[in-house]
Design a protein around this motif. Structure first.
Motif, PDB file in Angstrom:
ATOM      1  N   ASN A   5      30.753   6.744 -14.054  1.00  0.00           N
ATOM      2  CA  ASN A   5      29.735   6.642 -15.090  1.00  0.00           C
ATOM      3  C   ASN A   5      29.999   7.714 -16.132  1.00  0.00           C
ATOM      4  O   ASN A   5      30.564   8.760 -15.848  1.00  0.00           O
ATOM      5  CB  ASN A   5      28.341   6.838 -14.492  1.00  0.00           C
ATOM      6  CG  ASN A   5      27.947   5.702 -13.586  1.00  0.00           C
ATOM      7  OD1 ASN A   5      28.423   4.583 -13.748  1.00  0.00           O
ATOM      8  ND2 ASN A   5      27.082   5.981 -12.630  1.00  0.00           N
ATOM      9  N   LYS A   9      24.879  10.134 -17.794  1.00  0.00           N
ATOM     10  CA  LYS A   9      24.223   8.838 -17.615  1.00  0.00           C
ATOM     11  C   LYS A   9      23.549   8.805 -16.247  1.00  0.00           C
ATOM     12  O   LYS A   9      24.151   9.161 -15.241  1.00  0.00           O
ATOM     13  CB  LYS A   9      25.253   7.718 -17.710  1.00  0.00           C
ATOM     14  CG  LYS A   9      24.626   6.324 -17.711  1.00  0.00           C
ATOM     15  CD  LYS A   9      25.671   5.241 -17.756  1.00  0.00           C
ATOM     16  CE  LYS A   9      26.219   5.091 -19.153  1.00  0.00           C
ATOM     17  NZ  LYS A   9      27.013   3.853 -19.304  1.00  0.00           N
ATOM     18  N   THR A  10      22.292   8.384 -16.234  1.00  0.00           N
ATOM     19  CA  THR A  10      21.578   8.297 -14.959  1.00  0.00           C
ATOM     20  C   THR A  10      22.037   7.067 -14.192  1.00  0.00           C
ATOM     21  O   THR A  10      22.627   6.135 -14.766  1.00  0.00           O
ATOM     22  CB  THR A  10      20.054   8.214 -15.173  1.00  0.00           C
ATOM     23  OG1 THR A  10      19.750   6.941 -15.784  1.00  0.00           O
ATOM     24  CG2 THR A  10      19.531   9.367 -16.009  1.00  0.00           C
ATOM     25  N   GLU A  12      20.124   4.756 -12.989  1.00  0.00           N
ATOM     26  CA  GLU A  12      19.400   3.586 -13.505  1.00  0.00           C
ATOM     27  C   GLU A  12      20.004   3.107 -14.824  1.00  0.00           C
ATOM     28  O   GLU A  12      20.099   1.901 -15.068  1.00  0.00           O
ATOM     29  CB  GLU A  12      17.914   3.900 -13.662  1.00  0.00           C
ATOM     30  CG  GLU A  12      17.040   2.671 -13.751  1.00  0.00           C
ATOM     31  CD  GLU A  12      17.232   1.680 -12.600  1.00  0.00           C
ATOM     32  OE1 GLU A  12      17.327   0.471 -12.888  1.00  0.00           O
ATOM     33  OE2 GLU A  12      17.307   2.095 -11.428  1.00  0.00           O
ATOM     34  N   GLU A  13      20.447   4.039 -15.689  1.00  0.00           N
ATOM     35  CA  GLU A  13      21.109   3.647 -16.938  1.00  0.00           C
ATOM     36  C   GLU A  13      22.416   2.906 -16.656  1.00  0.00           C
ATOM     37  O   GLU A  13      22.729   1.913 -17.320  1.00  0.00           O
ATOM     38  CB  GLU A  13      21.371   4.875 -17.812  1.00  0.00           C
ATOM     39  CG  GLU A  13      20.127   5.469 -18.429  1.00  0.00           C
ATOM     40  CD  GLU A  13      20.382   6.817 -19.103  1.00  0.00           C
ATOM     41  OE1 GLU A  13      19.603   7.150 -20.001  1.00  0.00           O
ATOM     42  OE2 GLU A  13      21.344   7.522 -18.719  1.00  0.00           O
ATOM     43  N   ALA A  14      23.165   3.379 -15.664  1.00  0.00           N
ATOM     44  CA  ALA A  14      24.426   2.724 -15.308  1.00  0.00           C
ATOM     45  C   ALA A  14      24.169   1.316 -14.790  1.00  0.00           C
ATOM     46  O   ALA A  14      24.894   0.371 -15.136  1.00  0.00           O
ATOM     47  CB  ALA A  14      25.173   3.551 -14.263  1.00  0.00           C
ATOM     48  N   ARG A  15      23.123   1.170 -13.964  1.00  0.00           N
ATOM     49  CA  ARG A  15      22.783  -0.165 -13.455  1.00  0.00           C
ATOM     50  C   ARG A  15      22.366  -1.086 -14.602  1.00  0.00           C
ATOM     51  O   ARG A  15      22.777  -2.248 -14.659  1.00  0.00           O
ATOM     52  CB  ARG A  15      21.663  -0.056 -12.424  1.00  0.00           C
ATOM     53  CG  ARG A  15      22.106   0.581 -11.124  1.00  0.00           C
ATOM     54  CD  ARG A  15      20.942   0.786 -10.188  1.00  0.00           C
ATOM     55  NE  ARG A  15      21.394   1.353  -8.915  1.00  0.00           N
ATOM     56  CZ  ARG A  15      20.640   2.127  -8.157  1.00  0.00           C
ATOM     57  NH1 ARG A  15      19.403   2.430  -8.518  1.00  0.00           N
ATOM     58  NH2 ARG A  15      21.111   2.599  -7.024  1.00  0.00           N
ATOM     59  N   ARG A  16      21.541  -0.572 -15.493  1.00  0.00           N
ATOM     60  CA  ARG A  16      21.070  -1.373 -16.629  1.00  0.00           C
ATOM     61  C   ARG A  16      22.249  -1.797 -17.517  1.00  0.00           C
ATOM     62  O   ARG A  16      22.350  -2.943 -17.938  1.00  0.00           O
ATOM     63  CB  ARG A  16      20.025  -0.594 -17.433  1.00  0.00           C
ATOM     64  CG  ARG A  16      19.331  -1.435 -18.493  1.00  0.00           C
ATOM     65  CD  ARG A  16      18.232  -0.699 -19.216  1.00  0.00           C
ATOM     66  NE  ARG A  16      18.693   0.558 -19.792  1.00  0.00           N
ATOM     67  CZ  ARG A  16      18.245   1.769 -19.411  1.00  0.00           C
ATOM     68  NH1 ARG A  16      17.344   1.888 -18.479  1.00  0.00           N
ATOM     69  NH2 ARG A  16      18.712   2.855 -19.992  1.00  0.00           N
ATOM     70  N   ASP A  17      23.169  -0.846 -17.777  1.00  0.00           N
ATOM     71  CA  ASP A  17      24.342  -1.152 -18.599  1.00  0.00           C
ATOM     72  C   ASP A  17      25.227  -2.226 -17.955  1.00  0.00           C
ATOM     73  O   ASP A  17      25.929  -2.960 -18.651  1.00  0.00           O
ATOM     74  CB  ASP A  17      25.167   0.104 -18.857  1.00  0.00           C
ATOM     75  CG  ASP A  17      24.478   1.069 -19.816  1.00  0.00           C
ATOM     76  OD1 ASP A  17      23.429   0.699 -20.402  1.00  0.00           O
ATOM     77  OD2 ASP A  17      24.992   2.205 -19.965  1.00  0.00           O
ATOM     78  N   GLN A  21      18.560  -4.990 -13.312  1.00  0.00           N
ATOM     79  CA  GLN A  21      17.243  -4.436 -13.598  1.00  0.00           C
ATOM     80  C   GLN A  21      16.540  -4.204 -12.264  1.00  0.00           C
ATOM     81  O   GLN A  21      16.518  -5.088 -11.410  1.00  0.00           O
ATOM     82  CB  GLN A  21      16.431  -5.411 -14.454  1.00  0.00           C
ATOM     83  CG  GLN A  21      15.046  -4.918 -14.784  1.00  0.00           C
ATOM     84  CD  GLN A  21      14.218  -5.963 -15.528  1.00  0.00           C
ATOM     85  OE1 GLN A  21      14.653  -7.086 -15.755  1.00  0.00           O
ATOM     86  NE2 GLN A  21      13.012  -5.584 -15.894  1.00  0.00           N
TER      87      GLN A  21
END
Length: 196
Positions: A5, A9-10, A12-17, A21
């Motif tokens: 990552n 980047k958190t 959750e941000e990596a998952r969202r990217d 969700q």
């Protein structure tokens, strides 16, 4: 191509990217070593699902390499599979958070084998079962070894140590006698970096 990552980047941000969700999360189970979390997620294709995640602290795995070219493995009974397995020394400290990986590696090596390392080389990191767990491991090569007494915990009293030549170790790998995936991956990383 990098799989890491971006810095800062958190999770959750990596998952969202990546198109995921997280709708909800709950802790299903916890003990001093392991926690199980259940997330309700939406996959990139829009389908909703349940994702179970095993949360564990960081661990270390160590290849002790003696000056005569021998390596030390441990053998212990692994309750989940019902077998005594030969492995590289490894472990985690359940009672301490944010432990320096070098300190952990030195401690685990001393506890399980009685070996003291004059040199502890951090070779790299890996995930153990990234499809179901967040546990991250650090691979070390230990050199300039001296032997002392083990400091086994009560749950580790069945551990035995085995010194063998590197050739015998590799023969065990070829013959399928070494079944510990973490030990195999650590050895492959150390070998790929030309350290042995």
């Amino acid at each position: 191509m990098s799989s890491d990552n971006s810095p800062g980047k958190t999770l959750e941000e990596a998952r969202r990217d990546a198109g995921f969700q997280t709708l909800s999360t709950r802790l299903a189970y916890s003990n001093p070593w392991t926690a199980l979390r259940e997330d309700i997620i939406v996959h990139p294709n829009g389908k909703q699902g349940l994702y179970g995640i095993v949360e564990r602290g960081e661990f270390v795995v160590i290849l002790p390499l003696h000056s005569d070219g021998k390596v030390t493995l441990i053998q212990q009974f692994r309750y989940p599979v019902g077998e005594r397995l030969l492995e590289l020394p490894m472990g985690m400290w359940e009672t301490k958070e944010n432990v320096d990986p070098v300190e952990l590696a030195l401690g685990e090596l001393r506890e399980e084998t009685g070996l003291r390392a004059g040199e502890m080389i951090h070779v790299g990191t890996m995930y153990q079962g990234a499809g179901y767990s967040n546990q991250k491991g650090h691979v070390f090569l230990a050199r300039n070894l001296t032997r002392g007494e083990t400091e086994l915990e009560a749950t580790e009293e069945d551990i035995t140590c085995h010194d063998m030549t590197l050739e015998a170790f590799e023969s065990m790998i070829r013959d399928g006698e070494l079944k510990c995936m973490v030990s195999l991956a650590a050895f492959a990383l150390i070998r790929a970096k030309g350290l042995i």
